[in-house]
Design a protein around this motif. Structure first.
Motif, PDB file in Angstrom:
ATOM      1  N   LEU A 181       0.827  -1.204   0.000  1.00  0.00           N
ATOM      2  CA  LEU A 181       0.000   0.000   0.000  1.00  0.00           C
ATOM      3  C   LEU A 181       0.864   1.257   0.000  1.00  0.00           C
ATOM      4  N   ASN A 182       1.950   1.224   0.740  1.00  0.00           N
ATOM      5  CA  ASN A 182       2.881   2.353   0.761  1.00  0.00           C
ATOM      6  C   ASN A 182       3.455   2.599  -0.633  1.00  0.00           C
ATOM      7  N   MET A 183       3.748   1.509  -1.341  1.00  0.00           N
ATOM      8  CA  MET A 183       4.245   1.624  -2.708  1.00  0.00           C
ATOM      9  C   MET A 183       3.209   2.289  -3.603  1.00  0.00           C
ATOM     10  N   ALA A 184       1.941   1.878  -3.466  1.00  0.00           N
ATOM     11  CA  ALA A 184       0.882   2.436  -4.308  1.00  0.00           C
ATOM     12  C   ALA A 184       0.718   3.933  -4.071  1.00  0.00           C
ATOM     13  N   ILE A 185       0.786   4.329  -2.827  1.00  0.00           N
ATOM     14  CA  ILE A 185       0.697   5.755  -2.485  1.00  0.00           C
ATOM     15  C   ILE A 185       1.853   6.516  -3.112  1.00  0.00           C
ATOM     16  N   ASN A 186       3.035   5.918  -3.071  1.00  0.00           N
ATOM     17  CA  ASN A 186       4.223   6.540  -3.651  1.00  0.00           C
ATOM     18  C   ASN A 186       4.098   6.682  -5.169  1.00  0.00           C
ATOM     19  N   LEU A 187       3.520   5.664  -5.816  1.00  0.00           N
ATOM     20  CA  LEU A 187       3.348   5.706  -7.266  1.00  0.00           C
ATOM     21  C   LEU A 187       2.418   6.838  -7.687  1.00  0.00           C
ATOM     22  N   LYS A 188       1.382   7.080  -6.907  1.00  0.00           N
ATOM     23  CA  LYS A 188       0.442   8.159  -7.234  1.00  0.00           C
ATOM     24  C   LYS A 188       1.155   9.507  -7.267  1.00  0.00           C
ATOM     25  N   LYS A 189       2.164   9.660  -6.428  1.00  0.00           N
ATOM     26  CA  LYS A 189       2.909  10.923  -6.380  1.00  0.00           C
ATOM     27  C   LYS A 189       3.868  11.052  -7.562  1.00  0.00           C
ATOM     28  N   ILE A 190       4.320   9.925  -8.070  1.00  0.00           N
ATOM     29  CA  ILE A 190       5.305   9.929  -9.142  1.00  0.00           C
ATOM     30  C   ILE A 190       4.674  10.270 -10.494  1.00  0.00           C
ATOM     31  N   ILE A 191       3.483   9.718 -10.748  1.00  0.00           N
ATOM     32  CA  ILE A 191       2.838   9.930 -12.048  1.00  0.00           C
ATOM     33  C   ILE A 191       2.421  11.397 -12.180  1.00  0.00           C
ATOM     34  N   PRO A 192       2.819  12.067 -13.262  1.00  0.00           N
ATOM     35  CA  PRO A 192       2.469  13.486 -13.460  1.00  0.00           C
ATOM     36  C   PRO A 192       0.958  13.703 -13.513  1.00  0.00           C
ATOM     37  N   MET A 193       0.529  14.937 -13.227  1.00  0.00           N
ATOM     38  CA  MET A 193      -0.889  15.273 -13.232  1.00  0.00           C
ATOM     39  C   MET A 193      -1.440  15.448 -14.651  1.00  0.00           C
ATOM     40  N   ASP A 194      -0.571  15.453 -15.637  1.00  0.00           N
ATOM     41  CA  ASP A 194      -0.980  15.642 -17.033  1.00  0.00           C
ATOM     42  C   ASP A 194      -2.092  14.662 -17.404  1.00  0.00           C
ATOM     43  N   ILE A 195      -3.097  15.156 -18.150  1.00  0.00           N
ATOM     44  CA  ILE A 195      -4.252  14.350 -18.523  1.00  0.00           C
ATOM     45  C   ILE A 195      -3.866  13.113 -19.322  1.00  0.00           C
ATOM     46  N   LYS A 196      -2.731  13.168 -20.031  1.00  0.00           N
ATOM     47  CA  LYS A 196      -2.332  12.017 -20.851  1.00  0.00           C
ATOM     48  C   LYS A 196      -1.992  10.799 -20.003  1.00  0.00           C
ATOM     49  N   TYR A 197      -1.754  11.010 -18.709  1.00  0.00           N
ATOM     50  CA  TYR A 197      -1.451   9.894 -17.816  1.00  0.00           C
ATOM     51  C   TYR A 197      -2.687   9.424 -17.051  1.00  0.00           C
ATOM     52  N   LYS A 198      -3.869   9.823 -17.513  1.00  0.00           N
ATOM     53  CA  LYS A 198      -5.105   9.484 -16.805  1.00  0.00           C
ATOM     54  C   LYS A 198      -5.267   7.974 -16.628  1.00  0.00           C
ATOM     55  N   THR A 199      -4.998   7.208 -17.690  1.00  0.00           N
ATOM     56  CA  THR A 199      -5.174   5.754 -17.579  1.00  0.00           C
ATOM     57  C   THR A 199      -4.201   5.151 -16.570  1.00  0.00           C
TER      58      THR A 199
END
Length: 335
Positions: free
Chosen positions: A236-254
């Motif tokens: 779960l800690n990893m998943a939370i960390n991944l959310k922070k890594i992925i840019p907010m850009d709409i192209k990364y929505k999926t």
């Protein structure tokens, strides 16, 4: 001497039972232009005595250090690498003769930045559990991230992957020492964010051994040991960390959707394992409530996610809407 183009990084800790098989397999490749960095992370068994027998090999550079974990061990080697490519090998696994040759062949075009191969999954006794059967394909970076988030895909291991050193160095990529699980996936996604194309090849030259007592194997509904909560909390800690890594850009929505879906799945499996182990480990009511909230918050993304298969979505729905029935099914399946 032929100049090396690939560095193989092998972290090791108390691996006296497997390190000889591992090293002999990587020393027996069909190509010769590669170098091996072995980082001993403070072994206390006979590993160091074994490693000393390999010190004279021109292909091997052995680094001895105090125990700080696999992430730090890999980072120490990354700082020394000066070849074109980097790959990783775990000390309890081994590779076939054509491993490096097939991986390098995957860089067929200039815009390919990562090569991913299949692998053979072995049990403790080295019997084959299953082999991957990937259809070769070249992905862009967004599809590459989603590929690693798919539980049926090659997943986020740094092993059976070949990286470009220039990308690792340019963007100062390293392994997080705070993560005990999922540090591989985090590294890979950070790398792919700076990549153009990812080449998935069909070769199965990496032999991955799944040990029942490993921490990663603890995060499963089959686990009946008290340490299952540590593994799940790390995921779960990893998943939370991944959310922070992925840019907010709409192209990364999926990508965001699929990370949320995986977070919901982790929480579901965590709860199911808690209920199956309640006779040995009392259910933590506060944690139970938090996990249910995580499932609820991410349920929409799970249902629309492309990395969660239909049977997993059905189990998820049943667990939320028919919990008593699911508990009965789990007791019958996993006891």
């Amino acid at each position: 001497m032929e100049k090396s183009i690939v560095s193989v990084i092998i972290p090791t800790f108390n691996s006296e039972k497997t390190i000889i098989r591992c090293l002999n397999s990587i020393l027996n490749q069909t190509i010769s232009n590669y170098h091996i960095y072995i980082v001993d992370d403070g072994s206390t068994d006979g590993t160091i005595d074994i490693l000393k027998k390999y010190e004279k090999s021109a292909k091997i550079n052995i680094i001895y250090k105090n125990n700080e974990g696999v992430s730090v061990a890999r980072n120490v080697a990354l700082n020394r690498v000066n070849t074109k490519y980097i790959t990783f090998l775990d000390s309890d696994d081994y590779v076939n003769k054509k491993y490096l040759q097939d991986m390098i062949s995957g860089f067929a075009f200039d815009d390919i930045d990562l090569v991913i191969s299949g692998r053979v999954y072995l049990q403790d006794d080295l019997s084959v559990q299953f082999k991957t059967n990937f259809v070769p394909h070249i992905y862009n970076s967004i599809d590459g991230i989603n590929l690693l988030l798919n539980e049926q895909g090659p997943q986020g291991y740094v092993t059976s992957k070949l990286f470009k050193t220039e990308i690792v160095k340019k963007f100062n990529l390293s392994f997080s020492r705070e993560l005990r699980m999922g540090e591989d996936l985090t590294f890979c996604i950070q790398y792919i964010l700076h990549s153009q194309k990812i080449n998935l090849i069909s070769a199965n030259n990496y032999n991955y051994i799944q040990y029942k007592n490993s921490l990663s194997h603890s995060a499963t509904v089959y686990n009946r040991n008290a340490n299952f909560d540590i593994a799940y909390l790390n995921y779960l800690n990893m998943a939370i960390n991944l959310k922070k890594i992925i840019p907010m850009d709409i192209k990364y929505k999926t990508c965001k959707v699929n990370i949320n879906a995986r977070t919901a799945r982790i929480s579901e499996d965590f709860l199911r394992t808690m209920y199956l182990n309640k006779n040995n480990v009392p259910v933590n009511k506060s944690l139970e409530k938090n996990l249910k909230n995580i499932m609820k918050e991410n349920s929409r993304d799970l249902y629309i996610s492309t990395v969660i298969n239909n049977s997993q979505k059905l189990y998820f729905w049943m667990f939320i809407h028919c919990p008593f029935l699911m508990k009965m099914i789990d007791r019958k399946r996993f006891r």
